[in-house]
Scaffold this motif. Structure first.
Motif, PDB file in Angstrom:
ATOM      1  N   PHE A 249      81.705   6.474  11.033  1.00 21.08           N
ATOM      2  CA  PHE A 249      80.777   6.805  12.118  1.00 21.08           C
ATOM      3  C   PHE A 249      79.426   7.300  11.602  1.00 21.08           C
ATOM      4  CE2 PHE A 249      84.802   7.212  14.539  1.00 21.08           C
ATOM      5  CZ  PHE A 249      84.490   6.355  15.584  1.00 21.08           C
ATOM      6  N   ARG A 263      79.781   6.013  20.527  1.00 17.82           N
ATOM      7  CA  ARG A 263      80.159   4.608  20.285  1.00 17.82           C
ATOM      8  C   ARG A 263      80.951   4.030  21.443  1.00 17.82           C
ATOM      9  NH1 ARG A 263      79.127   3.814  14.767  1.00 17.82           N
ATOM     10  NH2 ARG A 263      77.207   4.993  14.670  1.00 17.82           N
ATOM     11  N   GLU A 266      78.594   3.156  24.146  1.00 16.75           N
ATOM     12  CA  GLU A 266      77.888   1.911  23.798  1.00 16.75           C
ATOM     13  C   GLU A 266      78.779   0.700  24.050  1.00 16.75           C
ATOM     14  OE1 GLU A 266      75.559   3.955  20.069  1.00 16.75           O
ATOM     15  OE2 GLU A 266      76.626   2.074  19.693  1.00 16.75           O
TER      16      GLU A 266
END
Ligand SMILES: [Zn+2]
Length: 390
Positions: A249, A263, A266
């Protein structure tokens, strides 16, 4: 002559001399009885000790008809030196005494009893007869660790009847070997409980106690805990996992959760965008199609199964035959969705299996499947006139 149980009076004894009283062939090895032993036979939720008697390996130890049998891989006789696999035994004692301190804390703080215990090769579980909040569990864990940090002595003994009747002790669960009386294990000032297993001489040797999981179980809770060297090994494993996640990450360890959440957000947005493109692509393809008396066979490498389904469902009324939508490659084969308003697709299933090696399932109106065949063969099968004669 009965075997003297050295493990009852001294849990820290790793090597000892003994005399072999008998040794006989047993299954694939031998069963030996000693005049004295520090090998703990399986019991009370704890597995048997292993080690050596002379040069023979001790693979298991069990009590059978009141006799302690040491199962060895070679015959033994006479005066022998015995040695436990003490690293393994020490690990078990760290966990077992840790469990006593935890259950003692649950009992003292919340009046709960321990109603199950298992010490496996690399884990420990115990059950309590009530449901607690995470905060209550954390408080009991802290209390058990206080007993470790205070490093109090541990005493194991068989009290006389009078003394026993006066004693307040826990874990009637392990009221074993009633013939020899009740054996009490006491961590001074913290816990007193009936138990048959060997124990550390001081609580400080546990190192630390960590509860790793707590879940509702049969009206109470089942807890997983790790103590001492097991807790250390688990910490190492988790640290390595954190480092890997930190690299993946590109985030500091204490920012990994936020990075993962970002994430996921997203990913969710990207899925929504992909869905919009998929619907636009399906709409454009369908708009370009004219009604036909034949079948329609379309290859759309950008569509996943959902997209193929939308395409086939939306286009079925345009054909008198079958609407067949495919996605894939010559190497990996093709996923497909078939739809038809006129031809019952159950009939197509076997023919497609025979001609294209296709595996599929679904209803007469819609079939989902995969074919390991090339594009030309697929077109021949679906676009030819034979499909109407199945
Ligand atoms: Zn115990």
């Amino acid at each position: 002559m009965k075997t003297k149980k050295l493990y009852e009076s001294d849990g820290m004894l790793a090597r000892f001399p003994a005399r072999v009283l008998s040794c006989r062939p047993y299954e694939n090895g031998y069963a030996a009885v000693l005049d004295r032993t520090a090998f703990f036979p399986e019991g009370g939720g704890q597995t048997a000790d292993t080690g050596t008697i002379g040069s023979a390996r001790v693979l298991d130890v069990q009590i059978r008809d009141g006799e302690i049998l040491h199962f060895t891989d070679a015959p033994v006789s006479g005066e022998v030196t015995c040695a436990l696999d003490f690293d393994v035994r020490f690990r078990k004692m760290q966990n077992h005494l840790g469990e006593h301190l935890l259950c003692g804390a649950f009992h003292r703080l919340y009046g709960l009893d321990n109603i199950g215990f298992h010490l496996g090769a690399d884990y420990m579980t115990f059950d309590i007869d009530g449901i607690l909040t995470p905060e209550q569990i954390a408080k009991a864990e802290k209390e058990a660790n206080r007993a470790v940090f205070e490093d109090v002595p541990v005493r194991c003994w068989y009290p006389e009847k009078d003394e026993l009747s006066e004693l307040d002790y826990r874990a009637k669960l392990e009221k074993l070997e009633a013939a020899e009386g009740i054996r009490i294990v006491e961590a001074a000032g913290f816990d007193r409980c009936a138990c048959c297993a060997p124990h550390l001489d001081r609580t400080g040797r546990i190192g630390c106690i960590k509860i790793t999981d707590a879940a509702k179980y049969k009206g109470g809770m089942r807890l997983h805990a790790l103590c001492g060297s097991d807790a250390l090994a688990d910490y190492g494993k988790k640290q390595a996992m954190l480092e890997t996640l930190s690299h993946l990450f590109s985030a500091e360890e204490d920012r990994i959760v936020q990075a993962a959440e970002a994430r996921l957000a997203e990913l969710s947005a990207a899925r929504q965008t992909a869905g919009a493109y998929r619907r636009a692509l399906v709409g454009a393809r369908l708009a370009a199609l004219s009604d036909t008396e034949g079948s329609i066979c379309l290859f759309e490498p950008l569509l996943d199964t959902n997209g193929l389904r939308e395409l086939a469902a939306g286009g079925a009324h345009k054909t008198a035959g079958i609407f067949a939508a495919f996605s894939g490659t010559e190497e990996a084969g093709y996923d497909f969705v078939l739809a038809s308003e006129r031809i019952p697709l159950g009939r197509v299933k076997e023919a497609a299996a025979a001609a294209l090696g296709a595996k599929c399932g679904g209803s007469d109106n819609m079939l989902f499947g995969h074919a390991d065949a090339d594009k030309a063969a697929i077109r021949r099968f679906f676009e030819g006139p034979e499909i109407f004669n199945l």
